[in-house]
Write a protein that holds these residues in place. Structure first.
Motif, PDB file in Angstrom:
ATOM      1  N   PRO A 176       1.165   5.614  -0.375  1.00  0.00           N
ATOM      2  CA  PRO A 176       0.407   6.871  -0.299  1.00  0.00           C
ATOM      3  C   PRO A 176       0.123   7.442  -1.691  1.00  0.00           C
ATOM      4  O   PRO A 176       0.952   7.354  -2.588  1.00  0.00           O
ATOM      5  CB  PRO A 176       1.333   7.809   0.478  1.00  0.00           C
ATOM      6  CG  PRO A 176       2.278   6.912   1.204  1.00  0.00           C
ATOM      7  CD  PRO A 176       2.429   5.684   0.358  1.00  0.00           C
TER       8      PRO A 176
ATOM      9  N   VAL B 266       0.875  -1.181   0.000  1.00  0.00           N
ATOM     10  CA  VAL B 266       0.000   0.000   0.000  1.00  0.00           C
ATOM     11  C   VAL B 266       0.907   1.224   0.000  1.00  0.00           C
ATOM     12  O   VAL B 266       1.790   1.347   0.836  1.00  0.00           O
ATOM     13  CB  VAL B 266      -0.931  -0.005   1.236  1.00  0.00           C
ATOM     14  CG1 VAL B 266      -1.771   1.257   1.279  1.00  0.00           C
ATOM     15  CG2 VAL B 266      -1.811  -1.248   1.242  1.00  0.00           C
TER      16      VAL B 266
ATOM     17  N   ILE C 272      -9.035   3.242   3.164  1.00  0.00           N
ATOM     18  CA  ILE C 272      -7.877   3.918   3.741  1.00  0.00           C
ATOM     19  C   ILE C 272      -7.505   3.119   4.978  1.00  0.00           C
ATOM     20  O   ILE C 272      -8.369   2.852   5.834  1.00  0.00           O
ATOM     21  CB  ILE C 272      -8.188   5.383   4.102  1.00  0.00           C
ATOM     22  CG1 ILE C 272      -8.364   6.246   2.830  1.00  0.00           C
ATOM     23  CG2 ILE C 272      -7.058   5.993   4.907  1.00  0.00           C
ATOM     24  CD1 ILE C 272      -9.656   6.172   2.192  1.00  0.00           C
ATOM     25  N   VAL C 273      -6.238   2.716   5.052  1.00  0.00           N
ATOM     26  CA  VAL C 273      -5.794   1.849   6.145  1.00  0.00           C
ATOM     27  C   VAL C 273      -4.558   2.423   6.822  1.00  0.00           C
ATOM     28  O   VAL C 273      -3.909   3.327   6.301  1.00  0.00           O
ATOM     29  CB  VAL C 273      -5.458   0.425   5.620  1.00  0.00           C
ATOM     30  CG1 VAL C 273      -6.679  -0.241   5.030  1.00  0.00           C
ATOM     31  CG2 VAL C 273      -4.322   0.447   4.603  1.00  0.00           C
ATOM     32  N   CYS C 274      -4.267   1.880   8.003  1.00  0.00           N
ATOM     33  CA  CYS C 274      -2.986   2.147   8.651  1.00  0.00           C
ATOM     34  C   CYS C 274      -2.554   0.874   9.365  1.00  0.00           C
ATOM     35  O   CYS C 274      -3.364  -0.018   9.604  1.00  0.00           O
ATOM     36  CB  CYS C 274      -3.052   3.349   9.588  1.00  0.00           C
ATOM     37  SG  CYS C 274      -4.046   3.137  11.043  1.00  0.00           S
ATOM     38  N   ARG C 275      -1.252   0.816   9.676  1.00  0.00           N
ATOM     39  CA  ARG C 275      -0.739  -0.375  10.368  1.00  0.00           C
ATOM     40  C   ARG C 275      -1.532  -0.608  11.643  1.00  0.00           C
ATOM     41  O   ARG C 275      -1.893   0.333  12.345  1.00  0.00           O
ATOM     42  CB  ARG C 275       0.737  -0.183  10.717  1.00  0.00           C
ATOM     43  CG  ARG C 275       1.660  -0.409   9.582  1.00  0.00           C
ATOM     44  CD  ARG C 275       3.117  -0.417  10.073  1.00  0.00           C
ATOM     45  NE  ARG C 275       3.997  -0.602   8.957  1.00  0.00           N
ATOM     46  CZ  ARG C 275       4.459   0.383   8.196  1.00  0.00           C
ATOM     47  NH1 ARG C 275       4.135   1.636   8.460  1.00  0.00           N
ATOM     48  NH2 ARG C 275       5.255   0.122   7.178  1.00  0.00           N
TER      49      ARG C 275
ATOM     50  N   THR D  52      -5.220   2.583   0.118  1.00  0.00           N
ATOM     51  CA  THR D  52      -4.188   3.609   0.202  1.00  0.00           C
ATOM     52  C   THR D  52      -3.949   3.906   1.676  1.00  0.00           C
ATOM     53  O   THR D  52      -4.736   3.503   2.540  1.00  0.00           O
ATOM     54  CB  THR D  52      -4.583   4.891  -0.571  1.00  0.00           C
ATOM     55  OG1 THR D  52      -3.446   5.762  -0.612  1.00  0.00           O
ATOM     56  CG2 THR D  52      -5.764   5.584   0.057  1.00  0.00           C
ATOM     57  N   SER D  53      -2.849   4.610   1.947  1.00  0.00           N
ATOM     58  CA  SER D  53      -2.479   4.914   3.325  1.00  0.00           C
ATOM     59  C   SER D  53      -1.608   6.165   3.339  1.00  0.00           C
ATOM     60  O   SER D  53      -1.130   6.601   2.285  1.00  0.00           O
ATOM     61  CB  SER D  53      -1.705   3.734   3.915  1.00  0.00           C
ATOM     62  OG  SER D  53      -1.289   4.005   5.225  1.00  0.00           O
TER      63      SER D  53
ATOM     64  N   CYS E  66      -5.405   6.725  12.921  1.00  0.00           N
ATOM     65  CA  CYS E  66      -3.984   6.463  12.750  1.00  0.00           C
ATOM     66  C   CYS E  66      -3.161   7.480  13.542  1.00  0.00           C
ATOM     67  O   CYS E  66      -3.517   8.667  13.585  1.00  0.00           O
ATOM     68  CB  CYS E  66      -3.592   6.578  11.286  1.00  0.00           C
ATOM     69  SG  CYS E  66      -4.171   5.230  10.273  1.00  0.00           S
TER      70      CYS E  66
ATOM     71  N   VAL F 119      -3.343  -4.576   9.042  1.00  0.00           N
ATOM     72  CA  VAL F 119      -3.797  -3.193   9.014  1.00  0.00           C
ATOM     73  C   VAL F 119      -5.216  -3.083   9.564  1.00  0.00           C
ATOM     74  O   VAL F 119      -5.945  -4.071   9.652  1.00  0.00           O
ATOM     75  CB  VAL F 119      -3.767  -2.622   7.574  1.00  0.00           C
ATOM     76  CG1 VAL F 119      -2.346  -2.480   7.069  1.00  0.00           C
ATOM     77  CG2 VAL F 119      -4.604  -3.450   6.628  1.00  0.00           C
TER      78      VAL F 119
END
Length: 157
Positions: free
Chosen positions: A103, A101, A142-145, A120-121, A155, A131
């Motif tokens: 940005p 993923v 939209i993701v984050c760790r 995307t991130s 996030c 994630v």
């Protein structure tokens, strides 16, 4: 002669049922059942085809057997409702990155609940990372760790 035709219908019907069993899809179950019933009628009542009302009897039996077969198979294998996933239902779910993923791009891929989403991130996340989905926007997420998620579900900046 009628007897041979009846046995032929029985054999073809049985073969079609075997095909249906090997490749289920309900495409040949109805004709197979009709052939078997008609074959039995011809074998058990050989003069039925030459009888003046024979064709009408065959038509009526075909209709009744078709309806009965369709009702039987509907009960045997009820339909499933399609999976519906909306933007609201994805937020907060966890998934696994299966394609990096990056940005500013939705080329990344994340597997969430057996479905694969474009993602995307704010930072690059490598394949294999877990994630959390922050939100969905149209056809991507939209993701984050998972390790970067705050108590409020956002996030870390």
């Amino acid at each position: 002669m009628d007897s041979i035709f009846g046995w032929l219908m029985l054999i073809v019907g049985a073969l079609l049922l075997v095909v249906e069993a090997l490749t289920p899809g309900f495409f040949v179950a109805v004709p197979a059942t009709i052939l078997i019933v008609m074959g039995l009628l011809v074998v058990l009542a050989p003069g039925l085809l030459t009888f003046p009302w024979g064709l009408i009897i065959f038509a009526l039996v075909t209709i009744v057997v078709s309806i009965a077969t369709i009702l039987f198979y509907r009960r045997l294998a009820p339909g499933h409702k399609p999976i519906v996933t909306g933007e609201d239902s994805l937020a907060g779910k966890t998934g696994e990155v299966i394609r990096d993923v990056v940005p500013g791009s939705i080329d990344g891929k994340v597997k969430v609940d057996e479905q694969i989403w474009s993602a995307t991130s704010a930072e690059k996340i490598e394949a294999g990372q877990r994630v959390r989905v922050i939100r969905a926007e149209g056809v991507h997420i939209i993701v984050c760790r998972l390790t970067d998620v705050t108590e409020g579900g956002e996030c870390k900046k």
